[in-house]
Scaffold this active site. Structure first.
Site, PDB file in Angstrom:
ATOM      1  N   HIS A  64      70.843  -4.509  83.922  1.00  0.00           N
ATOM      2  CA  HIS A  64      70.886  -4.895  85.333  1.00  0.00           C
ATOM      3  C   HIS A  64      69.788  -5.935  85.558  1.00  0.00           C
ATOM      4  CE1 HIS A  64      73.682  -1.752  86.413  1.00  0.00           C
ATOM      5  NE2 HIS A  64      72.894  -0.812  85.932  1.00  0.00           N
ATOM      6  N   VAL A  65      70.141  -7.208  85.570  1.00  0.00           N
ATOM      7  CA  VAL A  65      69.144  -8.262  85.753  1.00  0.00           C
ATOM      8  C   VAL A  65      69.845  -9.497  86.300  1.00  0.00           C
ATOM      9  CG1 VAL A  65      69.393  -9.174  83.390  1.00  0.00           C
ATOM     10  CG2 VAL A  65      67.230  -9.491  84.631  1.00  0.00           C
TER      11      VAL A  65
END
Length: 385
Positions: A156-157
């Site tokens: 998640h980035v």
């Protein structure tokens, strides 16, 4: 008398020469045996090493260690370079997965696929740090680039620009923004059907009055969780690390669209997950071959059915209308991605039963796809959060 003395001298010289010859012979014999033993030992080790090399398809680890200790080998100079490993193209893939868009389902699939197709799968355990400092951006990109190829990295980035390094191929999946928001709202409070009480661990500071806050009250009374900028969630994953990417507006929206076109091989929509998997299999066969057979297997569905969010329900029409107005940039982006996805399906010749509307309005065309939930200067080219 003279002759006797001369003979004695000659005999003495002869004896001395013989002793010298015997010493030289003994010394030569000693060195000869040692050299012979050394040569035979070397030949034996060479034959043994050659046998191990051929049986194992390459040099044994001890020889590689010796080579590293002694320095560069001259093998390449004498025999030419060894045959390089044949890598698939592309051999570097990043899945910067958007929260609550089915990424947990996709990660489960990737684990099975990595074992089957022998690629490096690195799935980060960091779930709540999508925005990075300059230093963190550099470290993460270097770490990603050092993974043995072929690899697929997932975290998640928000989008990272590898412009100073070799740019990997990006893939992602998004879903209807309101559906994603509702899934996240109830998941944070009540978790999923696995019964692991992860929601209590994830939100230990959440008091009961917040945990049981009615979704309609949260929306209509404009609580921070149900208003901007927290509702501006999907677009920053594609816009990037620039501070302005987190501000709801045209700038972040257009930059996100540009990145989708220029840096993403595929951005699918969760409502058409099977079509997404078919396209991934077509575009990245070294990673996703046989993905649908795994996805449709009974064993996988038993796992996937446990990831649905519990206690989720739909807000009132008035609350939905308020959300839709607040998320207009999210819907602009979602409709753009959906249109691009359908164009790609047509180019490849993929036909499906999914509705291919040019735009999607959840108030007119409600879709609640529950096809898997998600867990939750020199450096001027980097963006400072």
């Amino acid at each position: 008398m003279k002759d006797h003395g001369s003979k004695h001298t000659q005999n003495h010289v002869r004896e001395r020469n013989c002793r010298r010859g015997d010493a030289v012979w003994a010394l030569w014999l000693r060195f000869s045996l040692r050299d012979y033993g050394f040569c035979m030992g070397t030949l034996f080790l060479f034959c043994l090493g050659s046998l191990v090399y051929q049986l194992n398809g390459g040099p044994p680890k001890v020889l590689l260690d010796i080579r590293q200790y002694l320095g560069q080998s001259t093998f390449a100079d004498d025999h030419g370079p060894q045959t390089p490993q044949v890598l698939p193209f592309p051999s570097q893939v990043v899945y910067n997965r958007v929260g609550k868009c089915g990424s947990r389902t996709v990660v489960l699939l990737l684990r099975a696929l990595a074992e089957r197709h022998q690629f490096s799968l690195v799935s980060s355990d960091i779930h709540n740090k999508t925005r990075l400092t300059k230093h963190e951006q550099v470290d993460l990109m270097r770490n990603i680039s050092s993974i043995p190829q072929p690899y697929l990295y997932t975290r998640h980035v928000h989008f990272l620009n590898f412009s100073r390094l070799e740019q990997p191929v990006y893939i992602n999946i998004i879903r209807d923004p309101i559906t994603r928001f509702l899934s996240n709202y109830f998941f944070r409070r009540f978790g999923d059907f696995r019964g692991e009480q992860n929601h209590l661990i994830r939100t230990p500071g959440m008091k009961d009055d917040e945990r049981y806050l009615d979704i309609n009250v949260c929306i209509l009374e404009n609580y921070p969780e149900c208003s901007n900028p927290r509702l501006f969630y999907i677009v920053p994953y594609f816009c990037g690390q620039h501070p302005q990417c987190r501000e709801p507006g045209p700038w972040a929206l257009e930059r996100a669209k540009q990145n989708v076109v220029e840096n993403f091989l595929l951005v699918g929509v969760l409502e058409e997950l099977e079509d997404v998997l078919l396209l991934l299999e077509r575009l990245l066969p070294h990673y996703f071959s046989d993905v649908l057979s795994i996805y449709k297997s009974p064993a996988f569905w038993r796992m996937g059915n446990l990831t649905g969010t519990v206690k989720k329900h739909t807000p009132t029409p008035a609350a939905l209308q308020a959300l839709f107005q607040r998320m207009r940039f999210e819907y602009d982006f979602y409709n753009f991605v959906r249109q691009q996805f359908h164009l790609l399906k047509k180019k490849i010749g993929l036909r499906s039963a999914a509705k291919e509307l040019a735009t999607h309005n959840p108030l007119l065309d409600p879709e609640d796809a529950e096809q898997g939930e998600d867990l939750q200067g020199e450096d001027s080219w980097l963006e400072q959060p």
